[in-house]
Design an enzyme around this catalytic site. Structure first.
Site, PDB file in Angstrom:
ATOM      1  N   GLN A   1      -9.265   1.860  -0.587  1.00  0.00           N
ATOM      2  CA  GLN A   1      -8.880   2.513  -1.851  1.00  0.00           C
ATOM      3  C   GLN A   1      -9.954   3.351  -2.315  1.00  0.00           C
ATOM      4  O   GLN A   1      -9.647   4.494  -2.802  1.00  0.00           O
ATOM      5  CB  GLN A   1      -9.107   0.930  -2.784  1.00  0.00           C
ATOM      6  CG  GLN A   1      -7.929   0.092  -2.356  1.00  0.00           C
ATOM      7  CD  GLN A   1      -8.190  -1.126  -3.304  1.00  0.00           C
ATOM      8  OE1 GLN A   1      -9.219  -1.405  -3.883  1.00  0.00           O
ATOM      9  NE2 GLN A   1      -7.256  -1.881  -3.281  1.00  0.00           N
TER      10      GLN A   1
ATOM     11  N   ARG B   1       1.607   4.162  -3.099  1.00  0.00           N
ATOM     12  CA  ARG B   1       1.022   5.692  -2.663  1.00  0.00           C
ATOM     13  C   ARG B   1       2.508   6.465  -3.071  1.00  0.00           C
ATOM     14  O   ARG B   1       2.181   7.598  -3.261  1.00  0.00           O
ATOM     15  CB  ARG B   1       0.568   5.668  -1.184  1.00  0.00           C
ATOM     16  CG  ARG B   1      -0.782   5.161  -1.102  1.00  0.00           C
ATOM     17  CD  ARG B   1      -1.438   5.072   0.205  1.00  0.00           C
ATOM     18  NE  ARG B   1      -2.535   4.418   0.624  1.00  0.00           N
ATOM     19  CZ  ARG B   1      -3.266   3.451   0.218  1.00  0.00           C
ATOM     20  NH1 ARG B   1      -2.483   2.464  -0.344  1.00  0.00           N
ATOM     21  NH2 ARG B   1      -4.574   3.335   0.481  1.00  0.00           N
TER      22      ARG B   1
ATOM     23  N   ARG C   1     -14.096  -6.683 -10.716  1.00  0.00           N
ATOM     24  CA  ARG C   1     -14.467  -6.061  -9.258  1.00  0.00           C
ATOM     25  C   ARG C   1     -15.148  -4.872  -9.533  1.00  0.00           C
ATOM     26  O   ARG C   1     -14.987  -4.233 -10.524  1.00  0.00           O
ATOM     27  CB  ARG C   1     -12.934  -5.771  -8.760  1.00  0.00           C
ATOM     28  CG  ARG C   1     -12.312  -7.289  -8.730  1.00  0.00           C
ATOM     29  CD  ARG C   1     -10.907  -6.997  -7.918  1.00  0.00           C
ATOM     30  NE  ARG C   1     -10.959  -6.492  -6.579  1.00  0.00           N
ATOM     31  CZ  ARG C   1      -9.914  -6.343  -6.042  1.00  0.00           C
ATOM     32  NH1 ARG C   1      -8.556  -6.660  -6.371  1.00  0.00           N
ATOM     33  NH2 ARG C   1      -9.847  -5.878  -4.786  1.00  0.00           N
TER      34      ARG C   1
ATOM     35  N   LYS D   1     -12.498  -9.465  -3.719  1.00  0.00           N
ATOM     36  CA  LYS D   1     -11.246  -9.346  -3.961  1.00  0.00           C
ATOM     37  C   LYS D   1     -10.534  -9.669  -5.113  1.00  0.00           C
ATOM     38  O   LYS D   1     -11.333 -10.234  -6.120  1.00  0.00           O
ATOM     39  CB  LYS D   1     -10.416  -9.657  -2.406  1.00  0.00           C
ATOM     40  CG  LYS D   1     -10.786  -8.846  -1.335  1.00  0.00           C
ATOM     41  CD  LYS D   1     -10.258  -7.461  -1.268  1.00  0.00           C
ATOM     42  CE  LYS D   1     -10.404  -6.791  -0.167  1.00  0.00           C
ATOM     43  NZ  LYS D   1     -10.113  -5.263  -0.125  1.00  0.00           N
TER      44      LYS D   1
ATOM     45  N   ASP E   1      -6.860  -8.099   4.550  1.00  0.00           N
ATOM     46  CA  ASP E   1      -5.896  -8.778   3.605  1.00  0.00           C
ATOM     47  C   ASP E   1      -5.567 -10.374   4.287  1.00  0.00           C
ATOM     48  O   ASP E   1      -4.803 -11.227   3.829  1.00  0.00           O
ATOM     49  CB  ASP E   1      -4.836  -8.094   3.293  1.00  0.00           C
ATOM     50  CG  ASP E   1      -5.472  -7.211   2.062  1.00  0.00           C
ATOM     51  OD1 ASP E   1      -6.308  -7.161   1.718  1.00  0.00           O
ATOM     52  OD2 ASP E   1      -4.572  -6.233   2.044  1.00  0.00           O
TER      53      ASP E   1
ATOM     54  N   ARG F   1     -12.697 -14.840  -2.101  1.00  0.00           N
ATOM     55  CA  ARG F   1     -11.869 -15.180  -1.182  1.00  0.00           C
ATOM     56  C   ARG F   1     -12.607 -16.144  -0.148  1.00  0.00           C
ATOM     57  O   ARG F   1     -12.149 -17.294   0.368  1.00  0.00           O
ATOM     58  CB  ARG F   1     -10.985 -14.554  -0.253  1.00  0.00           C
ATOM     59  CG  ARG F   1      -9.973 -13.770  -1.136  1.00  0.00           C
ATOM     60  CD  ARG F   1      -8.920 -12.733  -0.464  1.00  0.00           C
ATOM     61  NE  ARG F   1      -7.987 -12.343  -1.456  1.00  0.00           N
ATOM     62  CZ  ARG F   1      -7.246 -11.521  -1.149  1.00  0.00           C
ATOM     63  NH1 ARG F   1      -7.271 -10.680  -0.235  1.00  0.00           N
ATOM     64  NH2 ARG F   1      -6.289 -11.305  -2.172  1.00  0.00           N
TER      65      ARG F   1
ATOM     66  N   SER G   1       0.992  -1.276   0.063  1.00  0.00           N
ATOM     67  CA  SER G   1      -0.168   0.082  -0.211  1.00  0.00           C
ATOM     68  C   SER G   1       0.702   1.142   0.037  1.00  0.00           C
ATOM     69  O   SER G   1       0.674   2.074  -0.817  1.00  0.00           O
ATOM     70  CB  SER G   1      -0.895   0.070   1.217  1.00  0.00           C
ATOM     71  OG  SER G   1      -1.656  -1.031   0.997  1.00  0.00           O
TER      72      SER G   1
ATOM     73  N   SER H   1     -13.122   1.293   3.059  1.00  0.00           N
ATOM     74  CA  SER H   1     -12.345   0.790   1.965  1.00  0.00           C
ATOM     75  C   SER H   1     -11.201   1.840   1.733  1.00  0.00           C
ATOM     76  O   SER H   1     -11.854   3.165   1.563  1.00  0.00           O
ATOM     77  CB  SER H   1     -13.122   0.668   0.816  1.00  0.00           C
ATOM     78  OG  SER H   1     -12.033   0.682  -0.398  1.00  0.00           O
TER      79      SER H   1
HETATM   80  C1  S3P Z   1      -5.634  -1.525   0.021  1.00  0.00           C
HETATM   81  C2  S3P Z   1      -6.595  -1.454   0.536  1.00  0.00           C
HETATM   82  C3  S3P Z   1      -7.569  -2.668   0.882  1.00  0.00           C
HETATM   83  C4  S3P Z   1      -6.834  -4.020   0.482  1.00  0.00           C
HETATM   84  C5  S3P Z   1      -5.937  -3.927  -0.458  1.00  0.00           C
HETATM   85  C6  S3P Z   1      -5.004  -2.614  -0.618  1.00  0.00           C
HETATM   86  C7  S3P Z   1      -4.864  -0.203  -0.339  1.00  0.00           C
HETATM   87  O1  S3P Z   1      -8.746  -2.552  -0.032  1.00  0.00           O
HETATM   88  O2  S3P Z   1      -7.496  -5.137   0.717  1.00  0.00           O
HETATM   89  O3  S3P Z   1      -5.235  -5.106  -0.636  1.00  0.00           O
HETATM   90  O4  S3P Z   1      -3.771  -0.023  -0.437  1.00  0.00           O
HETATM   91  O5  S3P Z   1      -5.460   0.869  -0.169  1.00  0.00           O
HETATM   92  P1  S3P Z   1      -9.909  -2.045   0.319  1.00  0.00           P
HETATM   93  O6  S3P Z   1      -9.661  -0.899   1.381  1.00  0.00           O
HETATM   94  O7  S3P Z   1     -10.751  -1.527  -0.870  1.00  0.00           O
HETATM   95  O8  S3P Z   1     -10.725  -3.038   1.192  1.00  0.00           O
END
Ligand code: S3P
Length: 436
Positions: free
Chosen positions: A171, A27, A124, A345, A318, A349, A23, A169
Site C-alpha cells: 500500500q 488498482r 490505522r 490491520k 493476509d 489480528r 488488490s 507494504s
Molecule cells: C494490500 C496490501 C497489503 C494487504 C492488504 C492489501 C494491497 O497491505 O494486507 O490487504 O492491495 O496493496 P500492506 O501492503 O500495507 O501490508
C-alpha cells in the site's frame, strides 16, 4: 449478524472458483481513472472495499459503469490531470488500500480533498505515508500531525526522491509510485522485504516502465501517460486461502479452485500448507493480464506445525488468520514471527486471533510480533469477528473441523472482501443466520 457454522459432516470435495482479486480490482479502477481511454475490467470484485474505491473515484469525477450488474466494469479514464475537486468528504470505508493509494493520487492534484474512513480505518497508521508525501511536496493536515484519518490533502508540485519504507507494504509502495507519476525527477522506493507487486506490473503494462532491482523499484524521470487497458482479474488467492485451509484440515478432503492468481509475491500460503503436510498441486498455469494464474488442488494431509517468519511474511500477510486455524489442527507447535504489522490491520489480528481461537479451546500464545500455537482441535462456542472480514472467515473455517457449532457475531463483515463467502461453503456445511 450472527452466523452459526456447524462441523462439516463429510469431507470437502469439488471444483469451484473464488471471486476476483481485491488488490488487482482496486488498482484496475484507480489506474483506469488516470488513464487515457476506456478501461474494461472483467471479473471485478464487487465487495465493499472495492466499491469504496469506486465511490471515491466517482466523487472525483470519474465515470464507472457496470458495478450493479455481473458483467465487466468500465472506467472512463480522465488522464493524469483530469480529476475534479470533490464536493464532499471522500469516504474510504474499511479499506486501507483505497485510503492509501488514493492519498498517493491526491498528493499530485491541484485541489483540496478530505479523506476519511470507518472507525477501524481511522485508527490505522497513515503517518508512514503522509510523511513521505509531505516530503514530496503535498500539504496534509490531520489528527496527530497527519498520522490519522480524517486527513485534508492539498496536492502540489511534487518532487520525486528516494524513500526507504519502515515495513514491507504494497500500500505504501503503491501510493508513493502513484504520487511519483506527478513528480519531477525519479521516485525510488526500497522495502525491507518484497511486498505484492501488482502496481508495478500494471504500471508497466499500462505504459509507464519501471526499473526493478531486488527490493527497490524506481519510476524514472520523464513524461508519463497511462493507456487504458482490458484487465481480467484473477481469482483472489487470499479468498481461496480459507477453502485451501478448510480442505487441508478436514480429513479425506480434496478440492480444486480454478483460476487463482499465483503471483509469487502472494503464494506464501501454498508453500506453508505444503510444508505443513497438505498436498498442493498447481496446474494449468497461464498468464492473464500480466498476472500468473492457475488451478490449485489441495488434498488433506496429516499436518505438522512449522515456523513462519522473515521474508515469507509479506507473501502471506493476509493469510495468517487462516494459517492460525490450520495450526490448531496440526501436530506440534507453529511459530509465527516478524508479523507485528498484523496489529494494524482491520483489527489487531494477533490479539483478536489469540482471544477468539483461545475462546474455542486453542492453545495459543501471543508474541509482540506473532503467535505460538500448539495443535489441539477447537471446540464449539461463541466468538466475535472484531469487525474484521478475515477473522470472520478464518473462524468459520475453524468451525468446520471443530467439535461443536461456532456462532460468529458480526459475521456480515465478510462483505468487505468476499460477499458470498457463506454461500460458497460447500453444501455439506450447515449454517444459520440470526440478527445480532
Ligand atoms: C494490500 C496490501 C497489503 C494487504 C492488504 C492489501 C494491497 O497491505 O494486507 O490487504 O492491495 O496493496 P500492506 O501492503 O500495507 O501490508
Amino acid at each position: 449478524m450472527n452466523v452459526t457454522v456447524c462441523p462439516a459432516s463429510s469431507p470437502l470435495y469439488g471444483t469451484f472458483a473464488v471471486p476476483g482479486d481485491k488488490s488487482v480490482s482496486h488498482r484496475a479502477l484507480l489506474l483506469g481513472a488516470l488513464a487515457e481511454g476506456t478501461t474494461t475490467v472483467y471479473n471485478f470484485l464487487r465487495s465493499a472495499d472495492c466499491l469504496s474505491t469506486a465511490r471515491c473515484l466517482k466523487a472525483l469525477g470519474v465515470a464507472i459503469e457496470g458495478l450493479e450488474g455481473s458483467g465487466p466494469v468500465t472506467v472512463t479514464g480522465r488522464g493524469l490531470s483530469g480529476l475534479a475537486e470533490p464536493e464532499d468528504v471522500l469516504d474510504a470505508g474499511n479499506s486501507g488500500t483505497t485510503a492509501r493509494l488514493l492519498l498517493g493520487i491526491l498528493a499530485g492534484q491541484p485541489f483540496t480533498a478530505v479523506l476519511t474512513g470507518d472507525a477501524s480505518l481511522r485508527r490505522r497508521p497513515m503517518g508512514r505515508l503522509t510523511t513521505p508525501l509531505g516530503q514530496m511536496g503535498a500539504k496534509i493536515l490531520g489528527r496527530q500531525n497527519g498520522a490519522l484519518l480524517p486527513l485534508a490533502i492539498r496536492g502540489g508540485k511534487l518532487q520525486g526522491g528516494r524513500f526507504t519504507l519502515p515495513v514491507a507494504s504494497a500500500q505504501l509502495k503503491s501510493a508513493l509510485l502513484l504520487a511519483g507519476l506527478y513528480a519531477e525527477g525519479e521516485t525510488s522506493i526500497t522495502e525491507p522485504a518484497k511486498s505484492r507487486d501488482h502496481t508495478e506490473r500494471m504500471l508497466t503494462a499500462w505504459g509507464v516502465p519501471l526499473v526493478r532491482r531486488e527490493n527497490t523499484v524506481t519510476l524514472p524521470a520523464g513524461r508519463r501517460r497511462l493507456k487504458a487497458q482490458t484487465v481480467s482479474v484473477p481469482g483472489d488467492i487470499s479468498a481461496a486461502a480459507f477453502f485451501l485451509v478448510a480442505a487441508a484440515i478436514l480429513p479425506g478432503s480434496q478440492i480444486t479452485i480454478k483460476g487463482v492468481g499465483i503471483n509469487p509475491t502472494r503464494t506464501g500460503i501454498l508453500e506453508v500448507l505444503g510444508a505443513m503436510g497438505a498436498k498442493i498441486t498447481v496446474s494449468n498455469r497461464r498468464e492473464v493480464s500480466g498476472e500468473p494464474q492457475a488451478d490449485i488442488t489441495v488434498t488433506a494431509g496429516e499436518l505438522k506445525g512449522i515456523e513462519i517468519a522473515g521474508p515469507l511474511i509479506p507473501r502471506l500477510i493476509d493469510e495468517i488468520p487462516a494459517l492460525a486455524v490450520a495450526a490448531c489442527y496440526a501436530q506440534g507447535e507453529t511459530v509465527i514471527r516478524d508479523a507485528a504489522e498484523l496489529r494494524v490491520k482491520e483489527s489487531d489480528r494477533l490479539a483478536a486471533l489469540a482471544q477468539e481461537l483461545g475462546a474455542l479451546g486453542a492453545h495459543i500464545h501471543e508474541l509482540p510480533d506473532g503467535l505460538i500455537i500448539r495443535g489441539r482441535p477447537l471446540h464449539g462456542g461463541e466468538v466475535s469477528s472484531h469487525g474484521d472480514h478475515r477473522l470472520a472467515m478464518a473462524l468459520a473455517v475453524g468451525a468446520l473441523a471443530a467439535r461443536g457449532p461456532v456462532t460468529i457475531a458480526g459475521a456480515e463483515c465478510v462483505n468487505i472482501s468476499f460477499p458470498d463467502f457463506f454461500s460458497h461453503l460447500p453444501g455439506t456445511i450447515r449454517f444459520s443466520l440470526t440478527d445480532a
